[in-house]
Write a protein that holds these residues in place. Structure first.
Motif: not given
Length: 359
Positions: A100-101, A61-64, A44-47
């Motif tokens: 960040d991506y 971004v977020f990882y398991s 998932g990700s947030v701005v």
């Protein structure tokens, strides 16, 4: 205007065997424990917003939980390889604060924020897909500009150190209006030299968000320098204007500064200074850059139609017939740099002869 000048999509060119061997020889090609593709496994990700609550075009971004532990450790090891001796001794003192991506642009990079937990100092590095254009651009910047660059290439992954500075678009919008008149004059001078340097080594797309302004306090004043931070458009486009930052609308205010602050003879002087500096750097690293250019001459780093357009434009500018016969972009780049070097040597020799005649 900027979008019309640029190709809509630039392809990524693979690193050839000869370029790969060059990178190994100069300790640029080192095995790393994580690849670009691994970072794409985010859940998932947030701005990410800036201080003015505007979208930065980056997402966090977020990882398991399982992936995060493995990715964090690998990124810390990459940091150690890039900035230290590659050992594990510093790993316990590092924390990966953010990944960040960026979905904007060709490279779609990941930006990694690493913090030292002992003193809260932090820095960034970037993980990108390998592209031969970018590799040539980084290496040419390291050799021919006033700045050293630290980067690593391993298979399809490129690691770049962070280049500190104020993004050009932010500086122009928020800080340029507050600069003193003498600071504006100095910025005008630096932009002339930056513009010349980009054209000489065919580094394209230097819109204001692709370079940074670096202020340095020197006694009772501030000295400004301009550094490129994106090397995706090294020797690819056919339009000569792409390699001259003055033609991008994003830089209009910098161009206006030059018109306001500098006379024509001063502009010519600063261009000559930059050409001379590049020629001196070329001669200081002649073996290394000749090796790199010989590899580029046998490589594919552009499209045939771009080569034809650019070599014709440079021929009109220089009247050097060799450009008409250039078979590829690597040869155009080689001829452009040797043209600057040769002119510098001819002027220097003429000055020596004139001096001897006076004696």
């Amino acid at each position: 205007m900027s979008e019309k000048m640029m190709s809509k999509k630039k392809p990524a060119f693979p690193v050839s065997e000869r370029l790969d061997a060059y990178l190994r020889h100069y300790s640029r090609n080192i095995e790393i424990p994580i690849f670009y593709e691994d970072l794409l496994r985010f859940q998932g990700s947030v701005v990410v917003y800036d201080n003015n609550d505007e979208d930065t075009l980056w997402v966090r971004v977020f990882y398991s939980e399982y992936d995060r532990e493995e990715i964090d450790l690998s990124l810390k090891k990459v940091y150690s390889i890039l900035h230290s001796d590659g050992g594990d001794s510093i790993v316990p003192y590092l924390n990966v604060d953010a990944v960040d991506y960026c979905t904007f642009g060709n490279s779609k990079p990941f930006r990694i924020k690493v913090r030292n937990i002992l003193n809260d100092n932090f820095t960034y590095f970037y993980v990108k897909k390998t592209d031969a254009s970018r590799v040539y651009g980084l290496e040419l910047e390291h050799i021919l500009s006033p700045y050293n660059l630290n980067f690593l290439v391993y298979q399809d992954t490129l690691i770049e150190e962070h280049i500190a500075g104020i993004p050009g678009d932010v500086f122009i919008k928020e800080m340029l209006p507050e600069c003193s008149e003498s600071e504006k004059s100095q910025l005008a001078k630096e932009f002339v030299k930056f513009n010349e340097r980009c054209m000489i080594r065919l580094l394209g797309d230097m819109r204001s968000y692709n370079y940074v302004i670096v202020p340095t306090h020197d006694f009772d004043h501030v000295v400004y320098k301009i550094r490129a931070i994106d090397f995706d458009q090294q020797s690819f486009e056919g339009n000569l204007k792409i390699y001259r930052p003055q033609f991008f609308k994003e830089n209009n205010q910098m161009v206006a500064l030059i018109k306001e602050k500098l006379q024509a003879n001063s502009i010519d002087q600063y261009k000559l200074e930059e050409r001379s500096i590049v020629a001196k750097r070329f001669m200081s690293f002649e073996d290394r850059i000749t090796e790199l250019l010989n590899i580029a001459k046998e490589d594919t780093i552009s499209l045939p139609e771009h080569v034809e357009t650019l070599k014709s434009a440079i021929y009109k500018l220089t009247q050097d017939i060799d450009f008409k016969e250039a078979p590829n972009m690597g040869t155009v780049l080689d001829l452009a740099l040797h043209f600057v070097k040769r002119n510098y040597e001819n002027v220097s020799m003429r000055q020596i002869i004139e001096q001897r005649i006076k004696l």
